[in-house]
Design an enzyme around this catalytic site. Structure first.
Site, short mmCIF file in Angstrom:
data_model
loop_
_atom_site.label_atom_id
_atom_site.label_comp_id
_atom_site.label_asym_id
_atom_site.label_seq_id
_atom_site.Cartn_x
_atom_site.Cartn_y
_atom_site.Cartn_z
N CYS A 128 0.81 -1.22 0.00
CA CYS A 128 0.00 0.00 0.00
C CYS A 128 0.85 1.27 0.00
CB CYS A 128 -0.96 -0.01 1.19
SG CYS A 128 -0.16 -0.27 2.80
N GLN A 155 1.65 5.47 8.99
CA GLN A 155 0.70 4.46 8.54
C GLN A 155 -0.39 4.20 9.59
OE1 GLN A 155 4.35 2.26 6.30
NE2 GLN A 155 2.54 0.99 6.57
N SER A 158 -5.32 0.77 9.89
CA SER A 158 -5.96 -0.01 8.82
C SER A 158 -4.97 -0.91 8.10
CB SER A 158 -6.63 0.93 7.81
OG SER A 158 -5.69 1.84 7.27
N LYS A 213 10.39 -3.43 1.23
CA LYS A 213 9.41 -3.55 0.15
C LYS A 213 9.35 -2.26 -0.67
CE LYS A 213 6.24 -6.59 2.71
NZ LYS A 213 4.95 -6.62 3.43
N HIS A 241 -3.12 6.34 4.99
CA HIS A 241 -1.69 6.50 5.25
C HIS A 241 -1.20 7.85 4.74
CE1 HIS A 241 -1.69 2.44 6.46
NE2 HIS A 241 -1.00 1.87 5.50
#
Length: 339
Positions: A128, A155, A158, A213, A241
């Site tokens: 995300c 972040q 969620s 990531k 975010h």
């Protein structure tokens, strides 16, 4: 079109249904799959009740054109052969296949055409935080190649799922009612009235897996040698975010030039009027489609530097909407007509 959702009862699975409806995705038949815990649950989609079926190794995916999967990396790896063996296109929201060379990693505003090459019938949905960032990076990279990115993320709960969102709300309630202890199950520490600079596992180099990531996925999506250094932080926000981004380009990009590029970019909304206290905030981005960008300014620490603020709904654009947009692109390109 026959469409499946795997992990239908989770936060992203529920968002898949909302987004598919909002986007008027062409569906003749919808099939829902889940674990033993969620099998048998009933959800309503476009006025019709749908019962969640138990995900099993059988022929249930025969005839299904596309499967939106959000059931975790382990389940994705185990069931990918079952889901894809009859030609179903699997769009997976987990980290299971993102860095596989034969699986495209796609953000439609950035590299939609990559979705047309699916030797394993699998397309990976990026992390995300990466999705939100690269949507903002792409129009700037089109002006001048981005060499370096430094990003700090903020972040929301969620990102850890429905139960984590509930836990944050519970913590605030427990503190407000002067409970002796605060419930901590899904985070390393109490999140309410706190920030936690720790998302996912720590690697030997001191970065977390979430931060790693962002480095690897950004390079793959943008087909670039771009370097990314991230610090990912959990903040006591329920949903959406935020990211502080610093970039270094090959030639300077002025703030006005950047605003013009971002204002004309797909999937981006610019909110950048600090004199009137107007800038993106998660409170107002909740359940919205675009990636919002503001606080665009010169980076005084770099000759070719620019810095800006990005906010997006992690469950929507950061997960479900991005996957559905991939499906829309494939549909528009006639991929399912060729099956």
């Amino acid at each position: 079109m026959k469409v499946a959702i795997v992990g239908a009862s989770g936060a992203v699975g529920q968002e898949f249904m909302r987004v598919l409806d909002e986007q008027n995705f062409p569906i003749d038949e919808l099939v829902l799959f889940g674990s033993e815990r969620s099998a048998g649950r009933i959800f309503t989609f476009r006025g019709k009740d749908h019962v969640v079926q138990l995900l099993q190794h059988n022929d249930d995916f025969k005839g299904i054109d596309i499967a939106f999967v959000s059931a975790g990396a382990g389940t994705a790896k185990e069931f990918a052969p079952t889901i894809t063996k009859f030609g179903t296109i699997m769009i997976d929201n987990s980290s299971a296949f993102r860095m596989d060379d034969d699986v495209p990693l796609v953000v439609p505003e950035v590299n939609a055409e990559d979705a047309l090459c699916t030797p394993r019938n699998i397309i990976a949905n990026p992390n995300c935080t990466t999705i939100l960032m690269v949507v903002a990076l792409k129009p700037l990279d089109n002006i001048s190649h981005i060499k370096n990115v430094q990003v700090s993320t903020y972040q929301a709960a969620s990102g850890a799922g429905l139960e984590a969102m509930d836990e944050l709300a519970l913590q605030f309630s427990e503190i407000a009612t002067n409970k002796d202890t605060v419930t901590v199950r899904h985070f390393q520490h109490q999140l309410a009235y706190n920030v936690i600079p720790h998302i996912d596992m720590f690697m030997d180099n001191g970065y977390t897996r979430e931060e790693t990531k962002m480095y690897n996925e950004t390079r793959k999506i943008m087909h670039s040698d771009i370097r990314v250094s991230a610090t990912c932080v959990r903040v006591p926000v329920i949903r959406a975010h935020s990211e502080s981004v610093w970039i270094e380009t090959e030639r300077p990009i002025t703030p006005d030039e950047a605003r013009r590029a971002l204002m004309g970019a797909p999937g981006v909304t610019v909110v950048d009027n600090p004199s009137c206290n107007e800038y993106p905030m998660p409170l107002y981005v909740n359940r919205q489609d675009p990636v919002y960008v503001g606080r665009i300014r010169e980076d005084y620490s770099s000759d070719n530097g620019l810095t800006f603020w990005v906010v997006g709904d992690q469950i929507k654009k950061g997960a479900a909407l991005n996957a559905v947009q991939i499906g829309q692109y494939l549909y528009q390109k006639g991929v399912f007509n060729k099956k």
